[in-house]
Motif scaffolding. Structure first.
Motif, mmCIF file in Angstrom:
data_model
loop_
_atom_site.group_PDB
_atom_site.id
_atom_site.type_symbol
_atom_site.label_atom_id
_atom_site.label_comp_id
_atom_site.label_asym_id
_atom_site.label_seq_id
_atom_site.Cartn_x
_atom_site.Cartn_y
_atom_site.Cartn_z
ATOM 1 N N ARG A 283 0.863 -1.186 0.000
ATOM 2 C CA ARG A 283 0.000 0.000 0.000
ATOM 3 C C ARG A 283 0.905 1.244 0.000
ATOM 4 O O ARG A 283 0.865 2.052 0.921
ATOM 5 N N SER A 285 2.529 4.814 -0.632
ATOM 6 C CA SER A 285 2.071 6.182 -0.863
ATOM 7 C C SER A 285 3.080 6.952 -1.711
ATOM 8 O O SER A 285 2.740 7.991 -2.279
ATOM 9 N N GLN A 309 -3.311 3.847 -4.827
ATOM 10 C CA GLN A 309 -3.379 4.707 -3.643
ATOM 11 C C GLN A 309 -2.167 5.632 -3.520
ATOM 12 O O GLN A 309 -2.056 6.374 -2.539
ATOM 13 N N LYS A 311 0.318 8.647 -3.486
ATOM 14 C CA LYS A 311 0.176 10.104 -3.368
ATOM 15 C C LYS A 311 1.304 10.824 -4.104
ATOM 16 O O LYS A 311 1.168 11.989 -4.468
ATOM 17 N N GLU A 334 -5.861 9.762 -5.539
ATOM 18 C CA GLU A 334 -5.178 10.324 -4.377
ATOM 19 C C GLU A 334 -3.850 10.990 -4.728
ATOM 20 O O GLU A 334 -3.179 11.536 -3.850
#
Length: 403
Positions: A283, A285, A309, A311, A334
């Motif tokens: 997961r 970022s 997901q 960023k 995101e």
């Protein structure tokens, strides 16, 4: 009636201390010279909370460390070291952070004279670019700095796997370790840190951040060690590690706590490696695959499927085009930072797709994107959250200039 003149000096010392706490370090020192009341208020520990003292250790100054202790300062950066390091350690027995970055004249002998007993308060030690430091010093550190949480060894090119064994033996509370350009470190050393060798006992299993940038001897075996032993790792920097490949990404793809992965200039990472990452249980970022020549449009499709997901995504100089952007943008709701500098196949069409779908973007790098024009830029600048736009080498033609 008599009127009394009010002045800032009439404020309670506690109020003055609150005001002084907002000043920068130089001004904190200056207000102490105004008057006795300001001096007393400026010495309140709340004024200096979190401040790092920057010192040139040249000649004896008996009042230096008592003054720092009175202010409650527990962080020190040594800008130049012409006296014994033990002078600092003895003067600040409650020191929490010691930054010796760039002290080229620091030797094992000098560090050995300073670290002669337990220093339980020390949490952060920065030895970056202290090029004379060897495994011998790491033995001292492992023995006497048991509570160390952050250890910076970037550029300490004499560190070997033996030094990592000593770290793994003694520093069980370590959370962040920087081994940038430690050229002698190999898979064996990473095995020690990960608790994969009997001689290392447990290893440094509390590590949350590990920087292995430019460690050229590392292979995919190191990534296997990391994935098995360092399951609390959140940030992993493997940039410029030419020895790792797509196969190593299979190991990393199972690290459920990993948040940020840097693969910048890892020449053997391709679309296949990105596929492995996307198909795992990550997961992430933040992902950086800039200057990975074998990463192209297919990687963007994999990212959209399994790493949606993210960023922050950096793809500078990768072989991506408008088609790859089209495959990615609809799933990346995101994404806040996108770096596609020097992606010379990106055109205004790609920028229009970004402007239409990546509405949360706060920053985009378009340095060296030579096929974009004023039309595409106008669409990008309409993004509602955009704060940073890097154009660099991009130039308008004369006909495109706003008149």
């Amino acid at each position: 009636m008599f009127q009394t003149e009010t002045h800032v000096s009439c404020l309670f010392p506690e109020i003055l201390a609150i005001i002084f706490s907002y000043l920068d370090v130089k001004d904190k020192g200056r207000v102490a010279q105004v008057c006795a009341a300001w001096r007393d208020a400026s010495y309140h520990k709340s004024v200096w909370r979190g401040v790092e003292a920057k010192l040139h250790l040249r000649r004896a100054n008996p009042s230096l460390f008592p003054s720092l202790q009175t202010r409650g300062i527990k962080k020190v950066q040594i800008l130049s070291l012409r006296r014994s390091l033990s002078y600092v350690i003895q003067g600040m027995p409650q020191i929490e952070s010691l930054n010796l970055c760039g002290c080229f004249n620091l030797t094992d002998n000098g560090l050995g004279h300073a670290f002669v007993q337990d220093i339980p308060s020390l949490r952060v030690l920065n030895l970056s670019l202290c090029k004379q430091i060897t495994d011998s010093s790491l033995g001292r550190i492992a023995q006497y700095l048991k509570n160390l949480e952050v250890l910076e060894l970037g550029g300490c090119s004499n560190i070997t796997n033996t030094g990592l064994l000593l770290i793994a033996w003694g520093l069980h509370r370590l959370k962040s370790l920087n081994l940038r350009s430690c050229r002698h470190v190999s898979d064996v050393g990473i095995g020690h840190l990960s608790g994969m060798t009997r001689s290392a006992a447990e290893g440094c299993l509390t590590l949350e951040k590990l920087t292995l940038q430019d460690c050229q001897k590392l292979t995919d075996l190191s990534l296997k060690h990391v994935s098995k032993g360092l399951n609390k790792l959140k940030v992993l920097n493997l940039s410029f590690c030419g020895g790792i490949s797509d196969a190593g990404m299979i190991h990393l793809s199972q690290m459920t706590q990993l948040c940020s992965l840097n693969l910048r200039s890892c020449d053997n990472i391709s679309d296949t490696g990105i596929m492995h990452l996307a198909m795992g249980s990550l997961r992430l970022s933040g992902l950086d695959v800039s200057f990975c020549d074998k990463v192209g449009d297919q990687s963007l499709a994999y990212i959209a499927q399994g790493l949606y997901q993210l960023k922050s995504l950096s793809l500078c100089s990768c072989h991506i085009s408008d088609d790859g952007i089209n495959r990615m943008v609809r799933q990346m709701h995101e994404l806040k930072t996108l770096n596609i500098g020097q992606c010379v196949r990106i055109t205004d069409k790609g920028l229009e797709l970004i402007a239409d779908h990546l509405t949360q973007l706060t920053g985009i790098d378009l340095y060296g994107c030579t096929k974009i024009t004023k039309r595409g830029l106008e669409r990008i600048t309409q993004l509602p959250c955009l704060k940073v736009l890097n154009l660099g080498l991009w130039q308008m033609t004369e006909s495109e200039r706003v008149r």
